[in-house]
Design a protein around this motif. Structure first.
Motif, PDB file in Angstrom:
ATOM      1  N   SER B 280       0.826  -1.211   0.000  1.00  0.00           N
ATOM      2  CA  SER B 280       0.000   0.000   0.000  1.00  0.00           C
ATOM      3  C   SER B 280       0.862   1.264   0.000  1.00  0.00           C
ATOM      4  CB  SER B 280      -0.979  -0.009   1.181  1.00  0.00           C
ATOM      5  OG  SER B 280      -0.276  -0.256   2.364  1.00  0.00           O
ATOM      6  N   LEU B 281       2.172   1.076  -0.119  1.00  0.00           N
ATOM      7  CA  LEU B 281       3.066   2.229  -0.231  1.00  0.00           C
ATOM      8  C   LEU B 281       3.481   2.399  -1.687  1.00  0.00           C
ATOM      9  CD1 LEU B 281       5.328   1.572   2.874  1.00  0.00           C
ATOM     10  CD2 LEU B 281       3.551   3.320   2.634  1.00  0.00           C
ATOM     11  N   HIS B 282       3.641   3.661  -2.104  1.00  0.00           N
ATOM     12  CA  HIS B 282       4.008   3.931  -3.496  1.00  0.00           C
ATOM     13  C   HIS B 282       5.194   4.884  -3.552  1.00  0.00           C
ATOM     14  CE1 HIS B 282       0.119   2.136  -4.537  1.00  0.00           C
ATOM     15  NE2 HIS B 282      -0.324   2.797  -3.468  1.00  0.00           N
ATOM     16  N   LEU B 283       5.960   4.739  -4.626  1.00  0.00           N
ATOM     17  CA  LEU B 283       7.140   5.583  -4.787  1.00  0.00           C
ATOM     18  C   LEU B 283       6.999   6.444  -6.041  1.00  0.00           C
ATOM     19  CD1 LEU B 283       9.900   2.880  -4.092  1.00  0.00           C
ATOM     20  CD2 LEU B 283       8.917   4.536  -2.484  1.00  0.00           C
ATOM     21  N   VAL B 284       7.328   7.744  -5.902  1.00  0.00           N
ATOM     22  CA  VAL B 284       7.395   8.632  -7.076  1.00  0.00           C
ATOM     23  C   VAL B 284       8.630   9.504  -6.932  1.00  0.00           C
ATOM     24  CG1 VAL B 284       4.933   8.693  -7.635  1.00  0.00           C
ATOM     25  CG2 VAL B 284       5.872  10.279  -5.926  1.00  0.00           C
ATOM     26  N   SER B 285       9.122  10.045  -8.068  1.00  0.00           N
ATOM     27  CA  SER B 285      10.371  10.792  -7.969  1.00  0.00           C
ATOM     28  C   SER B 285      10.165  12.207  -7.440  1.00  0.00           C
ATOM     29  CB  SER B 285      11.108  10.810  -9.312  1.00  0.00           C
ATOM     30  OG  SER B 285      10.201  10.723 -10.364  1.00  0.00           O
ATOM     31  N   ALA B 286       8.966  12.779  -7.639  1.00  0.00           N
ATOM     32  CA  ALA B 286       8.776  14.161  -7.180  1.00  0.00           C
ATOM     33  C   ALA B 286       7.443  14.334  -6.489  1.00  0.00           C
ATOM     34  CB  ALA B 286       8.859  15.120  -8.369  1.00  0.00           C
ATOM     35  N   ALA B 287       7.398  15.285  -5.542  1.00  0.00           N
ATOM     36  CA  ALA B 287       6.187  15.535  -4.774  1.00  0.00           C
ATOM     37  C   ALA B 287       5.005  15.861  -5.683  1.00  0.00           C
ATOM     38  CB  ALA B 287       6.420  16.678  -3.789  1.00  0.00           C
ATOM     39  N   ALA B 288       5.299  16.458  -6.839  1.00  0.00           N
ATOM     40  CA  ALA B 288       4.241  16.856  -7.761  1.00  0.00           C
ATOM     41  C   ALA B 288       3.475  15.648  -8.307  1.00  0.00           C
ATOM     42  CB  ALA B 288       4.839  17.642  -8.918  1.00  0.00           C
ATOM     43  N   ASP B 289       4.118  14.454  -8.284  1.00  0.00           N
ATOM     44  CA  ASP B 289       3.473  13.261  -8.841  1.00  0.00           C
ATOM     45  C   ASP B 289       2.529  12.585  -7.860  1.00  0.00           C
ATOM     46  OD1 ASP B 289       4.974  13.710 -11.091  1.00  0.00           O
ATOM     47  OD2 ASP B 289       6.625  12.422 -10.401  1.00  0.00           O
ATOM     48  N   VAL B 290       2.509  13.039  -6.587  1.00  0.00           N
ATOM     49  CA  VAL B 290       1.652  12.393  -5.593  1.00  0.00           C
ATOM     50  C   VAL B 290       0.212  12.826  -5.801  1.00  0.00           C
ATOM     51  CG1 VAL B 290       1.155  12.157  -3.122  1.00  0.00           C
ATOM     52  CG2 VAL B 290       3.536  12.310  -3.924  1.00  0.00           C
ATOM     53  N   PRO B 291      -0.732  11.867  -5.922  1.00  0.00           N
ATOM     54  CA  PRO B 291      -2.133  12.251  -6.108  1.00  0.00           C
ATOM     55  C   PRO B 291      -2.633  13.069  -4.931  1.00  0.00           C
ATOM     56  CG  PRO B 291      -1.823   9.897  -6.460  1.00  0.00           C
ATOM     57  CD  PRO B 291      -0.547  10.425  -5.896  1.00  0.00           C
ATOM     58  N   ASP B 292      -3.678  13.837  -5.170  1.00  0.00           N
ATOM     59  CA  ASP B 292      -4.222  14.682  -4.110  1.00  0.00           C
ATOM     60  C   ASP B 292      -4.803  13.849  -2.978  1.00  0.00           C
ATOM     61  OD1 ASP B 292      -3.525  16.948  -5.390  1.00  0.00           O
ATOM     62  OD2 ASP B 292      -5.496  17.244  -6.375  1.00  0.00           O
ATOM     63  N   GLY B 293      -4.712  14.364  -1.759  1.00  0.00           N
ATOM     64  CA  GLY B 293      -5.325  13.717  -0.601  1.00  0.00           C
ATOM     65  C   GLY B 293      -4.514  12.585  -0.019  1.00  0.00           C
ATOM     66  N   MET B 294      -3.335  12.287  -0.572  1.00  0.00           N
ATOM     67  CA  MET B 294      -2.518  11.188  -0.085  1.00  0.00           C
ATOM     68  C   MET B 294      -1.472  11.698   0.905  1.00  0.00           C
ATOM     69  SD  MET B 294      -3.760   8.575  -1.569  1.00  0.00           S
ATOM     70  CE  MET B 294      -5.342   8.879  -2.313  1.00  0.00           C
TER      71      MET B 294
END
Ligand SMILES: Nc1ncnc2c1ncn2[C@@H]1O[C@H](COP(=O)(O)OP(=O)(O)OP(=O)(O)O)[C@@H](O)[C@H]1O
Ligand SMILES: [Mg+2]
Lengths: 283, 355
Positions: B280-294
């Motif tokens: 249930s954990l996800h990795l992205v390279s930049a904060a901008a890629d995190v979906p809203d509300g997460m």
């Protein structure tokens, strides 16, 4: 296959084995051969004859002693097997006060010398006779006292053999029986007893053999007219070796071999008879 | 209300100085596949033996279909057991083993023969009816033990690690067979195991035990996704635990600073952790890629392990280290050790646990 050891070690070991066997079996061979000696003089060969066997079987004293031996060993075996098995079950299964002490004391009759046992029994009977006489009837040494003494030393042997067997039984088998609606008695009769049966029979045969063989204890507690076979033989030999002794001893030897054979047969696990490949077929 | 098949209330069990059970309350419904799960020595077998009647509780009540049975002997209980060692009677053949219970209940011999035949059919062992137990393979012995119990049509079947002695492949096959069988016959199963995967895949409900206590009872999904204690979270599956303190009913503070949303309505006394499953954990390279509300926190990859169908990352964050599982799918980015990135999760995915 080529042996890794020096050939002379192999030869030495083989010779050793033969010497050991000769040491055991030569006297037996001599005994059996001379029991068929036609001559009345011990040590002088007079040809082959079944003469002494005939005389033994026609000898009322021998037959009487044999009868006593069978009565004593038969009764003492049955009684000591029942008590010994019950003792083994009690010590193995139940936790009660004094259990450990009882456990240790069980082995005492096995390790104390026969003579001590004999003196103990004699002193014990002397007291008991005194007490019985107070009540009225006279009781003296005889077949009954021999039976009681044999029971006394045989219980320990039976209990030890049965306990060894009990120790091998998975306790969950009895729980499984209870789980499948068997009460305490049915569990004992249908699961515990069949499983310890080889031990019970082994213990019984050991008791029978010890009882049939016993000289020391029996000679202390025997009375007039209650001579057993080993006592009779012992008496005979003090008057010099007679060819009859050879015949009696040979017969006793055969009986012992038959008993041991029977005990091995009874203790053999029927499952062991199944061929290994039969077992593998299904898996 | 229908009575529970088995109900334990305040059951304790002492063995001399040893306290094996410290007060178990548990109701198992009719027809349920219930598993007791826990580490070695936690009291699973003891609980089962109390229900079977091989041991009696030190205190407490055990009801079977509403009838008090705590002190009844095993032969008086409408319950049968499949033992871990199978406990097949070695001196009886398969047929007589299976018929033993009916024989003891004095069922007439015609009916015994019919029912034993049917039970052996059910476990596909009719062709071995005359074999002695030691002529059978482990899997077959297991099925005989099962048939021997089920032929009595018990109201409850107890199974103590029944597959423990089998090798992995047979074990997996028997798990499926057992589950199918239970659904077919509809008997309540109480199943003891220390294999969490077995418990998760087979059970309707699971009770997790530790040190003589029942810590949590729930469906496999509840136990896996919403553990209530640190022990349960840690015992079942892979999980990351972040030390937190409760600041409001909807928020916790991470140990490295910063508040994140989490449901704290069930928080008990003691220290708290936020438990997060690797999937249930996800990795992205930049904060901008995190979906809203997460929820998001920055981190750095310490290790990466390749599993074929997935990558496994050990990510270091200011709040503690996190185990992350990422699917190996074309189009998804992968990250090398040392990479700085963002970890994010749905606030509903984290469970607050207490120790
Ligand atoms: N007959 C007994 N006498 C003394 N202590 C016992 C007895 N039976 C169980 N215990 C103790 O009770 C505790 C619980 O044991 P139990 O067998 O129920 O554990 P378990 O959860 O089944 O463990 P495992 O997974 O190893 O089978 C243990 O500490 C054990 O040592
Ligand atoms: Mg156990």
């Amino acid at each position: 296959m080529k042996s890794l050891r020096h050939p002379w070690i192999d030869r030495l070991m083989a010779t050793n084995a033969w010497v050991v066997y000769a040491f055991f079996y030569l006297p037996i061979l001599v005994l059996v051969v001379f029991s068929f000696n036609a001559s009345a003089r011990v040590g002088i060969w007079g040809g082959v004859s079944p003469r002494w066997y005939g005389e033994v079987l026609g000898n009322a004293e021998v037959l009487d002693a044999l009868k006593n031996s069978l009565i004593v060993s038969g009764i003492s075996t049955i009684v000591s097997t029942i008590i010994g098995t019950a003792a083994a079950l009690a010590i193995d299964r139940y936790r009660f006060r004094g259990r450990r002490g009882l456990d240790g004391m069980l082995y005492l009759p096995i390790i104390i010398p026969d003579v001590t046992m004999a003196v103990m029994m004699l002193l014990f009977f002397a007291r008991v006779f005194d007490i019985v006489e107070l009540v009225g009837p006279r009781w003296q040494l005889g077949v009954t006292t021999i039976v009681i003494s044999h029971v006394a030393f045989n219980i320990a042997f039976v209990a030890v053999v049965v306990r060894a067997r009990l120790g091998q039984i998975d306790k969950s088998l009895e729980e499984a029986a209870r789980d499948l609606y068997a009460g305490a008695w049915q569990t004992f009769r249908r699961v515990t007893l069949p499983l310890i049966m080889p031990g019970v029979l082994g213990g019984a045969l050991l008791a029978l053999t010890l009882s049939l063989d016993d000289v020391v204890v029996t000679s202390f507690v025997a009375g007039p007219g209650s001579t057993t076979l080993p006592i009779y033989v012992f008496g005979l030999i003090r008057r010099g070796v007679s060819p009859q002794i050879n015949a009696i001893s040979s017969l006793m030897l055969i009986a012992s071999i038959a008993l041991v054979g029977l005990s091995l047969l009874l203790q053999r696990n029927p499952q062991d008879a199944i061929l290994p490949d039969e077992r593998l077929k299904e898996t | 209300m229908t009575k529970a098949a088995v109900e334990l209330s305040g059951v304790t069990k002492h063995f001399g100085e040893v306290v094996a059970l410290k007060g178990i309350d548990l109701a198992i419904a009719d027809g349920e596949f219930f598993s007791l799960l826990g580490p070695s020595g936690c009291g699973k077998t003891t609980t089962l033996r109390l229900i079977a009647g091989f041991e009696f509780p030190t205190s407490g009540s055990i009801q079977i279909h509403g009838k008090e049975m705590a002190l009844e002997p095993p032969d008086a209980r409408p319950i049968n057991t499949v033992f871990q060692s199978y406990a097949l009677f070695p001196h009886m053949n398969v047929e007589r083993n299976v018929g033993f219970g009916l024989q003891m209940k004095k069922v007439n011999s015609n009916e015994i023969a019919t029912r034993v035949g049917r039970a052996l059919d059910m476990v596909q062992l009719s062709h071995r009816a005359n074999a002695k137990p030691d002529q059978l393979s482990g899997g077959m012995q297991q099925r005989v033990a099962l048939a021997r119990a089920l032929v009595n049509e018990p109201e409850v079947l107890l199974l103590d690690e029944p597959l423990g002695a089998l090798d992995l492949k047979l074990r997996q096959q028997m798990q499926i067979e057992l589950k199918e069988l239970q659904e077919r016959v509809g008997i309540t199963f109480i199943y003891v195991t220390h294999d969490q995967e077995e418990a998760l895949t087979m059970s309707d409900r699971i009770g997790v035990m530790d040190k003589g206590e029942l810590l949590q009872v729930g469906t496999p999904k509840e136990i896996y996704e919403s553990p209530t204690s640190r022990f349960v979270a840690d015992f079942i599956g892979d999980i990351s635990l972040l030390a937190v303190s409760v600041v409001s009913p909807t928020e916790v503070r991470l140990s490295g600073g910063g508040n994140v949303p989490a449901d704290t309505s069930n928080a008990g006394d003691g220290s708290h952790w936020l438990a997060l499953r690797p999937e249930s954990l996800h990795l992205v390279s930049a904060a901008a890629d995190v979906p809203d509300g997460m929820v998001r926190i920055p981190g750095k990859v310490r290790h990466r392990v390749y599993y074929g169908d997935s990558y496994f990352y050990d990510v270091e964050t200011t709040a503690g280290s996190l185990d992350v599982r990422q699917e190996n799918r074309p189009g998804l980015p992968t990250f090398d050790a040392g990479t700085e990135l963002m970890v994010w999760w749905n606030p509903a995915a984290g469970s607050l646990v207490t120790a």
